[in-house]
Write an enzyme that holds these catalytic residues in place. Sequence first.
Site, PDB file in Angstrom:
ATOM      1  N   ASP A 754       7.005 -48.121  -0.005  1.00 44.34           N
ATOM      2  CA  ASP A 754       5.777 -48.916  -0.078  1.00 44.34           C
ATOM      3  C   ASP A 754       6.079 -50.365   0.285  1.00 44.34           C
ATOM      4  O   ASP A 754       7.082 -50.926  -0.142  1.00 44.34           O
ATOM      5  CB  ASP A 754       5.200 -48.850  -1.499  1.00 44.34           C
ATOM      6  CG  ASP A 754       3.700 -49.140  -1.533  1.00 44.34           C
ATOM      7  OD1 ASP A 754       3.267 -50.025  -0.776  1.00 44.34           O
ATOM      8  OD2 ASP A 754       2.994 -48.489  -2.312  1.00 44.34           O
ATOM      9  N   HIS A 756       3.506 -52.794   0.004  1.00 37.66           N
ATOM     10  CA  HIS A 756       2.461 -53.629  -0.576  1.00 37.66           C
ATOM     11  C   HIS A 756       3.020 -54.446  -1.739  1.00 37.66           C
ATOM     12  O   HIS A 756       3.636 -53.893  -2.649  1.00 37.66           O
ATOM     13  CB  HIS A 756       1.300 -52.758  -1.057  1.00 37.66           C
ATOM     14  CG  HIS A 756       0.675 -51.961   0.057  1.00 37.66           C
ATOM     15  ND1 HIS A 756       1.092 -50.688   0.383  1.00 37.66           N
ATOM     16  CD2 HIS A 756      -0.307 -52.278   0.941  1.00 37.66           C
ATOM     17  CE1 HIS A 756       0.374 -50.248   1.400  1.00 37.66           C
ATOM     18  NE2 HIS A 756      -0.469 -51.186   1.767  1.00 37.66           N
ATOM     19  N   SER A 807       4.086 -43.598  -3.771  1.00 38.92           N
ATOM     20  CA  SER A 807       4.772 -44.558  -4.634  1.00 38.92           C
ATOM     21  C   SER A 807       4.745 -44.117  -6.088  1.00 38.92           C
ATOM     22  O   SER A 807       5.646 -44.432  -6.861  1.00 38.92           O
ATOM     23  CB  SER A 807       4.116 -45.939  -4.522  1.00 38.92           C
ATOM     24  OG  SER A 807       4.179 -46.408  -3.209  1.00 38.92           O
TER      25      SER A 807
END
Length: 913
Positions: A754, A756, A807
Amino acid sequence: MNQLEQIITRRILILDGAMGTMIQRYNLTEEDFRDERFAHIGGQMKGNNDLLCLTRPDVIEDIHRKYLEAGADIIETNTFSSTRISMADYQVQTYVREINLAAAALARRLADEYSTPDKPRFVAGSVGPTNKTCSMSPDVNNPAARAITFDELAVAYREQMEALLEGGVDAILIETIFDTLNAKAAIFAAEEAMNRMSRRVPLMLSVTVSDTGGRTLSGQTLDAFLASVSHADIFSIGLNCSFGAAQLKPFLQELAARAPYYISAYPNAGLPNSLGQYDQTPTDMAREVGEYIREGLVNIIGGCCGTTDAYIAQYPALIDGATPHVRVSAPDSLWLSGLEMLEVTPDKNFINIGERCNVAGSRKFLRLINEKKYEEALVIARQQVEDGAQLIDINMDDGLLDAQVEMTTFLNLIAAEPDIARVPVMIDSSKWEVIEAGLKCLQGKSVVNSISLKEGEDKFLQQARLVKRYGAAAVVMAFDEKGQADTAARKIEVCARAYKLLTEQVGFNPFDIIFDPNVLAIATGMEEHNNYAVDFIEATAWIRQNLHGAHVSGGVSNLSFSFRGNNYIREAMHAVFLYHAIRAGMDMGIVNPATSVLYTDIPDDVRELIEDVVLNRHSDAAEKLIDFAEKMKGEHATATGTTQNTATWREGITLEERLKVALTKGISDYLEDDLHEALQKYPKAVDIIEGPLMAGMNYVGDLFGAGKMFLPQVVKTARTMKKAVAILQPYIEAEKTEGIASAGKVLLATVKGDVHDIGKNIVGVVMACNGYEIIDLGVMVPAETILQRARQEQVDIIGLSGLITPSLEEMTHVATELEKAGFDIPLMIGGATTSRLHTALKIAPMYHAPVVHLKDASQNAVVAARLMNPTQKPQLTDELNADYQALREKHAAQTKPATLSLEEARSQRLNLF
């Protein structure tokens, strides 16, 4: 079911070890490799190990015997490089059929000799990656160049595999995969070879990761690789080479948790020393491999570089009585991939397909392609991804272009741009030869746009079978021999027929079917067009309810074609249409991800006008909207109904409302002014983050959850929030008080897979302001790094962040590893509300230390204080109590209901804040 498939369900099978390492022990000379037969061929022949099947078969036989006597159930043919591509380096490419036949016959004879009723032996035909790559350029100055084509690779692989099949192998093993496009060519060839030879055998794949991030040499994550090969009839999938058993383990765990196949592993004998030799002993390697077996990670275990029969001899004792890995279920979702996987699940709400790389829809893009200004054209593609497109649609159909050449060139260029190539591609063309050329360029799992029944069933089935063989999903247009379906009934009729053909005659995965029921223009002045949007929405609802697994997409801009030139009306129509279509089940669409008009932005009177047209509520609705559009020509829209380039939207609203609009719309033009005003109003800079900025973020989250805002707009919000935090950062630093003891040390990380980080970054800022020492490991952080740094830094709390669905599994994996390693450090979980609550529920029973999930970033300081002071019992808010109960009800409706009560959850150390 053949014998190999029967046995693997009962016990772990042993694969042999390295062939090259064993050959080196025989100290063979150039004459051994060359023999009299190849004396006339120039150049060095030593090192061409596969040729020994013809020149020194006694050596290869001896090696096979040693592995069989060590306990190997499966031996590999000595054909790793036996394609005419690799053999061309030694000028013996014309001998590849003979080499493969001899290698297979030799291994077959020995396997049969050592087979017993209780322990049959098998032969796997070894197929290596070749010395060329389909996904990368050999010329740094020309990223579009390729040393070899998909077709050339497929022909070479087929030639090798046909000989191996004729020679009697029990399986085909495509191994040491470093470029997934090479592997796709090999899979394509294997299917053809088996059909031509009228002999089917299990297909085994083994990929190699090139770095500690778990990516292949061509840049794919393991999840992306799985998506890319998910079309194939795979028997087993696994990992080999690159690392020793210990280093390979986290990637093997990842693979075993996601791949719905039998799992293999054959690691190197540790890591090489400075001389390229392997020092790990058989006993040491066996200890590490034993963890694979005890944890149920493998069905097939062997050895790669540096291993010999002495290493394999350790395995029979390890597998005695061991339980083989149990395959996970096939995914109930659409898997797509570029360099990273895109899993299309309901929690993603709507998948945005960027529309601007289309020569038919963008005059600028057409001009750039026509003028060969590819660097500038790539900027458009990159901007689409940065603006939040989760796929990019690429179309080169124009009369002035050679669409096939341009599609190939542009896709090859994209492959050299990781920030673009990370997302999947939709190959958009009305010409089949262009689509097929595009499919041969992409290592990821792409989407074909489109196929249809327009030219009848035979053509449709032929193209569908090829789409499946190339490993792509397909957009299926609601179009048949009668023409384009315009009414809901016709759309349903065509889509139902296509679905039946695809699933029953082609064997197409239902989740790989994306129907486009035709978004057609409304408000055209023709009465028969007035119901087109309603027809689309009704057909969408029927498809999602009746055609299991299928998705619905469409070209949204077609809807508003009558209003071209009036961007505000067009974007408002798209927002209204999407709001209703998504509620009916439309889960992807070709849109401009940079669109600025939100459903909630549209003034009530304008929204009513547009909904009357979209939903065909009144016979004169189109006329009224046309009249309104004429009146506002030349006007520009703002955040409240006119453009964000003027400041009129800021008039008459409070500072907090201005910040909320700025975040919602992604407008950063006035952040400096507004935040400096806020600094005069709020006691501390961090109060601005915890107050109006977080309120704005929460509002955006509510809009996203309600389907009134989409991912590209959320991406713009995140960028604006990052800018706001950056503006406030110097003031936050200045407000820190020196000399105050640290409240604790906190490790933060966005988990592996991930990228983000907005939530993690905000948490870090706020906690730092509350006296905590922050160790931020960044994004894409593997579990082993988290454990290593947590122990090294002796942290008090670990905070895990992530947005995408995989995630959540990775967070669970981190918690499992923390528990195994004996950690007693509280965990904070960050992510989407329901998802992080789900993850916390999953982790709580398996990790003995406290587990919390954050409602929002502003509460983390009090959470941390409570975690570090067990005497303060956490309070469960009414809102989260409701969240928890709703999640329990959802689980109760599933096959494995959750049985935890709130009290039980608390007793299992699940603290909800």
